[in-house]
Design a protein around this motif. Structure first.
Motif, PDB file in Angstrom:
ATOM      1  N   LYS A  86       0.835  -1.204   0.000  1.00 13.53           N
ATOM      2  CA  LYS A  86       0.000   0.000   0.000  1.00 13.53           C
ATOM      3  C   LYS A  86       0.874   1.261   0.000  1.00 13.53           C
ATOM      4  CE  LYS A  86      -3.951  -2.178   0.613  1.00 13.53           C
ATOM      5  NZ  LYS A  86      -5.046  -2.151  -0.301  1.00 13.53           N
ATOM      6  N   TYR A  87       0.242   2.377  -0.409  1.00  9.70           N
ATOM      7  CA  TYR A  87       0.902   3.683  -0.326  1.00  9.70           C
ATOM      8  C   TYR A  87      -0.145   4.754  -0.058  1.00  9.70           C
ATOM      9  CZ  TYR A  87      -0.796   5.191  -4.929  1.00  9.70           C
ATOM     10  OH  TYR A  87      -1.583   5.573  -5.981  1.00  9.70           O
ATOM     11  N   PHE A  88       0.298   5.883   0.489  1.00 11.14           N
ATOM     12  CA  PHE A  88      -0.570   7.043   0.628  1.00 11.14           C
ATOM     13  C   PHE A  88       0.285   8.293   0.504  1.00 11.14           C
ATOM     14  CE2 PHE A  88       0.656   6.217   5.027  1.00 11.14           C
ATOM     15  CZ  PHE A  88       0.917   7.484   5.541  1.00 11.14           C
ATOM     16  N   VAL A  89      -0.375   9.404   0.186  1.00 14.74           N
ATOM     17  CA  VAL A  89       0.314  10.670  -0.036  1.00 14.74           C
ATOM     18  C   VAL A  89      -0.152  11.672   1.013  1.00 14.74           C
ATOM     19  CG1 VAL A  89       0.763  12.522  -1.678  1.00 14.74           C
ATOM     20  CG2 VAL A  89       0.388  10.187  -2.510  1.00 14.74           C
ATOM     21  N   ALA A  90       0.805  12.300   1.695  1.00 16.86           N
ATOM     22  CA  ALA A  90       0.499  13.344   2.677  1.00 16.86           C
ATOM     23  C   ALA A  90       0.980  14.680   2.125  1.00 16.86           C
ATOM     24  CB  ALA A  90       1.189  13.033   3.999  1.00 16.86           C
ATOM     25  N   THR A  91       0.083  15.665   2.083  1.00 17.48           N
ATOM     26  CA  THR A  91       0.442  17.012   1.660  1.00 17.48           C
ATOM     27  C   THR A  91       0.719  17.812   2.928  1.00 17.48           C
ATOM     28  OG1 THR A  91      -0.995  16.793  -0.261  1.00 17.48           O
ATOM     29  CG2 THR A  91      -0.305  19.016   0.328  1.00 17.48           C
ATOM     30  N   VAL A  92       1.925  18.401   3.001  1.00 18.44           N
ATOM     31  CA  VAL A  92       2.365  19.066   4.232  1.00 18.44           C
ATOM     32  C   VAL A  92       2.933  20.456   3.929  1.00 18.44           C
ATOM     33  CG1 VAL A  92       2.859  16.870   5.371  1.00 18.44           C
ATOM     34  CG2 VAL A  92       4.672  18.034   4.124  1.00 18.44           C
ATOM     35  N   GLU A  93       3.049  21.249   4.979  1.00 16.27           N
ATOM     36  CA  GLU A  93       3.667  22.568   4.877  1.00 16.27           C
ATOM     37  C   GLU A  93       5.181  22.397   4.722  1.00 16.27           C
ATOM     38  OE1 GLU A  93       2.132  25.532   4.782  1.00 16.27           O
ATOM     39  OE2 GLU A  93       0.181  24.547   4.943  1.00 16.27           O
ATOM     40  N   PRO A  94       5.836  23.312   4.009  1.00 21.67           N
ATOM     41  CA  PRO A  94       7.302  23.245   3.905  1.00 21.67           C
ATOM     42  C   PRO A  94       7.942  23.409   5.296  1.00 21.67           C
ATOM     43  CG  PRO A  94       6.392  24.791   2.307  1.00 21.67           C
ATOM     44  CD  PRO A  94       5.272  24.398   3.217  1.00 21.67           C
ATOM     45  N   GLY A  95       9.091  22.787   5.476  1.00 25.03           N
ATOM     46  CA  GLY A  95       9.802  22.876   6.750  1.00 25.03           C
ATOM     47  C   GLY A  95      10.182  21.500   7.276  1.00 25.03           C
ATOM     48  N   LYS A  96      10.547  21.471   8.553  1.00 20.72           N
ATOM     49  CA  LYS A  96      11.004  20.234   9.181  1.00 20.72           C
ATOM     50  C   LYS A  96       9.813  19.477   9.774  1.00 20.72           C
ATOM     51  CE  LYS A  96      14.364  18.342  12.318  1.00 20.72           C
ATOM     52  NZ  LYS A  96      15.472  18.548  13.221  1.00 20.72           N
ATOM     53  N   HIS A  97       9.800  18.157   9.557  1.00 18.08           N
ATOM     54  CA  HIS A  97       8.728  17.295  10.063  1.00 18.08           C
ATOM     55  C   HIS A  97       9.344  16.048  10.683  1.00 18.08           C
ATOM     56  CE1 HIS A  97       5.400  19.439   8.062  1.00 18.08           C
ATOM     57  NE2 HIS A  97       6.325  19.729   7.151  1.00 18.08           N
ATOM     58  N   GLU A  98       8.638  15.493  11.677  1.00 17.19           N
ATOM     59  CA  GLU A  98       9.054  14.228  12.300  1.00 17.19           C
ATOM     60  C   GLU A  98       7.882  13.261  12.231  1.00 17.19           C
ATOM     61  OE1 GLU A  98      10.588  14.593  16.269  1.00 17.19           O
ATOM     62  OE2 GLU A  98      12.540  15.247  15.516  1.00 17.19           O
ATOM     63  N   TYR A  99       8.133  12.125  11.580  1.00 18.24           N
ATOM     64  CA  TYR A  99       7.112  11.090  11.430  1.00 18.24           C
ATOM     65  C   TYR A  99       7.518   9.895  12.271  1.00 18.24           C
ATOM     66  CZ  TYR A  99       5.797  14.110   7.657  1.00 18.24           C
ATOM     67  OH  TYR A  99       5.433  15.219   6.945  1.00 18.24           O
TER      68      TYR A  99
END
Length: 155
Positions: A86-99
């Motif tokens: 499976k796959y999914f796409v997350a649209t996020v704000e520019p910058g640093k992220h921690e998943y």
């Protein structure tokens, strides 16, 4: 008899280098085709919006660990669930992220993203004592495309 043996040896000495030369000539064409496939574009994932970044989370289709899924989160917010194939796409704000993903252990992936760009993250499952150990690692479009025939959009 001796002349037949000599001719066979001579012929084999000429054929082997010719075969090796032919193989070298074919190899760059194969590499160019794979590169062209990436350059043609990704039909599963649209281009990222100009003011946001997008991250494609995907997991290879495998029988081993196929029944185990894990949730991808940013902080307390659940972005999606990764199951085998499976796959999914997350649209996020520019910058640093921690998943992060949780299972028998916790794994955290820090990534800095820019507007208008698409990033790829490969989810995998390692061996654990009781259950699998989920892992997130940076990847690329070529890896995603190589698995895309067996990937389906997560619900």
């Amino acid at each position: 008899m001796r002349s037949k043996l000599s001719r066979s040896i001579l012929l084999s000495l000429l054929v082997v280098p010719a075969f090796a030369f032919a193989q070298e000539a074919v190899a760059p064409a194969t590499t160019a085709t794979a590169t062209e496939a990436v350059a043609i574009g990704n039909k599963l994932v649209a281009a990222a919006p100009q003011d946001k970044a997008q991250i494609v989370f995907f997991r290879e289709s495998k029988f081993v660990g196929g029944a185990i899924g894990f949730k991808v989160r940013e902080g307390d917010a659940e972005l999606g669930k990764l199951r085998s194939g499976k796959y999914f796409v997350a649209t996020v704000e520019p910058g640093k992220h921690e998943y992060n993903v949780h299972g028998e252990t916790k794994d955290v992936l820090s990534i800095e993203v820019e507007a208008g760009e698409t990033y790829y993250v490969l989810g995998s499952l390692g061996m654990g004592i009781v259950a699998g150990r989920p892992n997130l690692s940076p990847s690329d479009e070529a890896t995603f495309l190589s698995m895309s025939a067996k990937l389906k959009l997560a619900n």
